[in-house]
Design a protein around this motif. Structure first.
Motif, PDB file in Angstrom:
ATOM      1  N   TYR A 113       0.818  -1.214   0.000  1.00  0.00           N
ATOM      2  CA  TYR A 113       0.000   0.000   0.000  1.00  0.00           C
ATOM      3  C   TYR A 113       0.850   1.262   0.000  1.00  0.00           C
ATOM      4  O   TYR A 113       0.318   2.373   0.015  1.00  0.00           O
ATOM      5  CB  TYR A 113      -0.947   0.030   1.206  1.00  0.00           C
ATOM      6  CG  TYR A 113      -2.048  -0.993   1.104  1.00  0.00           C
ATOM      7  CD1 TYR A 113      -3.135  -0.776   0.278  1.00  0.00           C
ATOM      8  CD2 TYR A 113      -1.981  -2.180   1.805  1.00  0.00           C
ATOM      9  CE1 TYR A 113      -4.148  -1.723   0.164  1.00  0.00           C
ATOM     10  CE2 TYR A 113      -2.982  -3.130   1.705  1.00  0.00           C
ATOM     11  CZ  TYR A 113      -4.058  -2.891   0.882  1.00  0.00           C
ATOM     12  OH  TYR A 113      -5.055  -3.833   0.774  1.00  0.00           O
ATOM     13  N   GLY A 114       2.164   1.102   0.039  1.00  0.00           N
ATOM     14  CA  GLY A 114       3.035   2.274   0.080  1.00  0.00           C
ATOM     15  C   GLY A 114       2.795   3.094   1.332  1.00  0.00           C
ATOM     16  O   GLY A 114       2.665   4.311   1.271  1.00  0.00           O
ATOM     17  N   ALA A 115       2.718   2.417   2.474  1.00  0.00           N
ATOM     18  CA  ALA A 115       2.381   3.090   3.725  1.00  0.00           C
ATOM     19  C   ALA A 115       3.180   2.508   4.888  1.00  0.00           C
ATOM     20  O   ALA A 115       3.814   1.469   4.762  1.00  0.00           O
ATOM     21  CB  ALA A 115       0.889   2.958   4.006  1.00  0.00           C
ATOM     22  N   THR A 116       3.110   3.216   6.004  1.00  0.00           N
ATOM     23  CA  THR A 116       3.743   2.768   7.246  1.00  0.00           C
ATOM     24  C   THR A 116       2.711   2.852   8.360  1.00  0.00           C
ATOM     25  O   THR A 116       1.986   3.845   8.467  1.00  0.00           O
ATOM     26  CB  THR A 116       4.959   3.653   7.597  1.00  0.00           C
ATOM     27  OG1 THR A 116       5.886   3.601   6.511  1.00  0.00           O
ATOM     28  CG2 THR A 116       5.635   3.182   8.859  1.00  0.00           C
ATOM     29  N   SER A 117       2.635   1.804   9.177  1.00  0.00           N
ATOM     30  CA  SER A 117       1.708   1.828  10.314  1.00  0.00           C
ATOM     31  C   SER A 117       2.503   1.890  11.612  1.00  0.00           C
ATOM     32  O   SER A 117       3.593   1.342  11.714  1.00  0.00           O
ATOM     33  CB  SER A 117       0.814   0.587  10.308  1.00  0.00           C
ATOM     34  OG  SER A 117       1.587  -0.564  10.581  1.00  0.00           O
ATOM     35  N   THR A 118       1.926   2.588  12.577  1.00  0.00           N
ATOM     36  CA  THR A 118       2.519   2.694  13.904  1.00  0.00           C
ATOM     37  C   THR A 118       1.410   2.473  14.926  1.00  0.00           C
ATOM     38  O   THR A 118       0.359   3.116  14.849  1.00  0.00           O
ATOM     39  CB  THR A 118       3.158   4.083  14.137  1.00  0.00           C
ATOM     40  OG1 THR A 118       4.054   4.357  13.063  1.00  0.00           O
ATOM     41  CG2 THR A 118       3.897   4.131  15.452  1.00  0.00           C
ATOM     42  N   LEU A 119       1.639   1.573  15.875  1.00  0.00           N
ATOM     43  CA  LEU A 119       0.662   1.309  16.930  1.00  0.00           C
ATOM     44  C   LEU A 119       1.142   1.954  18.217  1.00  0.00           C
ATOM     45  O   LEU A 119       2.255   1.694  18.679  1.00  0.00           O
ATOM     46  CB  LEU A 119       0.480  -0.197  17.144  1.00  0.00           C
ATOM     47  CG  LEU A 119      -0.519  -0.601  18.221  1.00  0.00           C
ATOM     48  CD1 LEU A 119      -1.932  -0.168  17.838  1.00  0.00           C
ATOM     49  CD2 LEU A 119      -0.466  -2.099  18.456  1.00  0.00           C
TER      50      LEU A 119
END
Length: 81
Positions: free
Chosen positions: A6-12
């Motif tokens: 998705y060309g993204a970065t997730s942070t929790l």
């Protein structure tokens, strides 16, 4: 965490005392998604038993009223999006 498809970065993020969680997703190229500004807040509401009362209440609340006559609010929301 990278989400390459998705060309993204997730942070929790997790609150130390309450354990509340926030998931942030950012695009690698923000200009390619500048028309999509979305957020959501959800709360876990586990039922105390299996009578189905919370589910019945959910349908009752979302079935409209005298002031808000919609029978399917999510379908109506999609029409306006």
């Amino acid at each position: 965490e990278r989400i390459p498809e998705y060309g993204a970065t997730s942070t929790l993020y997790r609150h130390v005392q309450t354990h509340a969680e926030l998931l942030s997703i950012t695009w690698d190229d923000p200009l390619s998604h500048d028309d999509e500004h979305v957020f959501s807040v959800t709360f876990r509401t586990p039922p105390k038993d299996d009578t189905g009362t919370p589910h019945i209440l959910e349908h009752s609340v979302l079935c409209g009223s005298r002031s808000y006559k919609t029978k399917s609010p999510f379908v109506d929301l999609l029409k306006g999006s």
